[in-house]
Design a protein around this motif. Structure first.
Motif, PDB file in Angstrom:
ATOM      1  N   LEU A  18      45.897 -41.842  45.505  1.00 10.30           N
ATOM      2  CA  LEU A  18      46.914 -42.845  45.636  1.00 10.30           C
ATOM      3  C   LEU A  18      46.237 -43.899  46.578  1.00 10.30           C
ATOM      4  O   LEU A  18      46.257 -45.024  46.295  1.00 10.30           O
ATOM      5  N   TRP A  55      50.824 -49.818  40.011  1.00 11.10           N
ATOM      6  CA  TRP A  55      50.232 -48.730  40.999  1.00 11.10           C
ATOM      7  C   TRP A  55      51.393 -48.470  41.910  1.00 11.10           C
ATOM      8  O   TRP A  55      51.504 -47.205  42.483  1.00 11.10           O
ATOM      9  N   MET A  56      52.324 -49.571  42.255  1.00 11.90           N
ATOM     10  CA  MET A  56      53.284 -49.206  43.133  1.00 11.90           C
ATOM     11  C   MET A  56      54.505 -48.374  42.474  1.00 11.90           C
ATOM     12  O   MET A  56      55.036 -47.309  42.908  1.00 11.90           O
ATOM     13  N   GLY A  57      54.363 -48.480  41.099  1.00  7.96           N
ATOM     14  CA  GLY A  57      55.512 -47.690  40.410  1.00  7.96           C
ATOM     15  C   GLY A  57      54.734 -46.031  40.504  1.00  7.96           C
ATOM     16  O   GLY A  57      55.668 -45.093  40.610  1.00  7.96           O
ATOM     17  N   ALA A 113      52.933 -44.879  42.676  1.00  6.27           N
ATOM     18  CA  ALA A 113      53.057 -44.092  44.066  1.00  6.27           C
ATOM     19  C   ALA A 113      54.690 -43.745  44.242  1.00  6.27           C
ATOM     20  O   ALA A 113      54.851 -42.966  45.075  1.00  6.27           O
ATOM     21  N   SER A 114      55.283 -44.649  43.821  1.00  7.05           N
ATOM     22  CA  SER A 114      56.898 -44.371  44.110  1.00  7.05           C
ATOM     23  C   SER A 114      57.306 -43.035  43.706  1.00  7.05           C
ATOM     24  O   SER A 114      58.202 -42.148  43.858  1.00  7.05           O
ATOM     25  N   ALA A 115      56.810 -42.857  42.105  1.00  6.05           N
ATOM     26  CA  ALA A 115      57.114 -41.588  41.418  1.00  6.05           C
ATOM     27  C   ALA A 115      56.433 -40.395  42.292  1.00  6.05           C
ATOM     28  O   ALA A 115      56.972 -39.459  42.177  1.00  6.05           O
ATOM     29  N   THR A 116      55.307 -40.415  42.904  1.00  5.55           N
ATOM     30  CA  THR A 116      54.665 -39.567  43.465  1.00  5.55           C
ATOM     31  C   THR A 116      55.374 -38.883  44.798  1.00  5.55           C
ATOM     32  O   THR A 116      55.503 -38.100  45.145  1.00  5.55           O
ATOM     33  N   PHE A 117      55.802 -40.163  45.476  1.00  7.29           N
ATOM     34  CA  PHE A 117      56.478 -40.054  46.743  1.00  7.29           C
ATOM     35  C   PHE A 117      58.106 -39.183  46.457  1.00  7.29           C
ATOM     36  O   PHE A 117      58.407 -38.450  47.155  1.00  7.29           O
ATOM     37  N   TYR A 118      58.560 -39.789  45.242  1.00  8.17           N
ATOM     38  CA  TYR A 118      59.748 -39.003  44.696  1.00  8.17           C
ATOM     39  C   TYR A 118      59.526 -37.414  44.350  1.00  8.17           C
ATOM     40  O   TYR A 118      60.492 -36.718  44.788  1.00  8.17           O
ATOM     41  N   THR A 174      58.992 -35.663  47.728  1.00  8.47           N
ATOM     42  CA  THR A 174      60.607 -35.450  48.271  1.00  8.47           C
ATOM     43  C   THR A 174      61.286 -34.404  47.859  1.00  8.47           C
ATOM     44  O   THR A 174      62.268 -33.708  48.781  1.00  8.47           O
ATOM     45  N   TRP A 234      58.724 -31.752  50.799  1.00  8.51           N
ATOM     46  CA  TRP A 234      59.063 -32.428  52.024  1.00  8.51           C
ATOM     47  C   TRP A 234      59.877 -31.392  52.625  1.00  8.51           C
ATOM     48  O   TRP A 234      59.656 -31.471  53.902  1.00  8.51           O
TER      49      TRP A 234
END
Length: 71
Positions: A17, A46-48, A50-55, A58, A62
């Motif tokens: 990322l 790429w922000m999409g 990154a958002s899916a990866t962070f989701y 979590t 997490w």
């Protein structure tokens, strides 16, 4: 999959990322797509990603990293 292997996969995922967050390969490219520069579309997409990866992070890793147990 072992816990240590999952941890290494998360490290690799976040490294990817970071590496591709700035589209170095599109610098100086003046192509326009739907009225916006191509590099801006890369950033939006790429922000999409990154958002899916962070989701996913979590939802799975997490709690373990924070010392919290589910349920």
């Amino acid at each position: 999959m072992t816990r240590q292997k999952r941890d290494y996969l998360w490290v690799v995922a976040f490294a990817v990322l970071v590496v591709f967050a700035v589209p170095w390969f599109l610098w100086g490219d003046s192509r326009i797509v739907a009225g916006l520069p191509l590099w801006l579309w890369w950033h939006i997409g790429w922000m999409g990603v990154a958002s899916a990866t962070f989701y996913a992070f979590t939802r799975g890793a997490w709690d373990r990293g924070m010392g919290v147990t589910r349920g």
